[in-house]
Design a protein around this motif. Sequence first.
Motif: not given
Length: 223
Positions: A145-155, A176-179
Amino acid sequence: MTGHPDIGDVLDRLRDGGVLREDDDGGLATTDEFEETRAEYARTYRDADRETFVETVAEAFGLAPETAANEIAANGVTRAQLAAYLAVESFLDTSPSAETKAVMAHLVCEVSPPSPVPRGVTLLDDDSYEAFLDAHPDAVLTVWKRHCEPCERLKADLDDLLDAVPEGVAVGGLDGESASAFRLAHAVNSAPVVLWFRDGERVESRDGYVSPSAFADVVADVY
């Protein structure tokens, strides 16, 4: 506001200013750096009350509040467009005219933001994930997801995560927004979510940030 800025010139200024970039398929996308700025304004104004919205538009364009309210009604100005306008104004080193910034904001709202799915994994959506799993029954898929702090950590740990994936196991990612169909099928209600598939069936999933060591442990159990 008078005059009509040349669209080609406006696009060039947005590219030169780092707001837009050319995507892999030759189209245009907003840059990650600009999206960080836009996200700040979006958070501020997406839930702003009517009075604050009108006053901010009035201040941005040097209008009386009543005139700003009329312009909003006549042109269908949205809070998303206001956020884009203020983000462009803040992000660019130059100072375009108010009308040029308005055109820039409109163009920015028409351009897709960059996918939250990191490079290095196969980009999937609702139309492609089933074929991907048919071709790669052993796979790890992540919903981002965009603007997602845990996503950035995972990335940030992506290289370590990919190192833990054994040969023969494919890696894909979904925005997630398009799925929505994928999320419904696999009960995904947050991001990031990592899902492990074995023989085409989901056998494990984890919500939120997953450390490289925890990821490797699941990989060892599944494969």
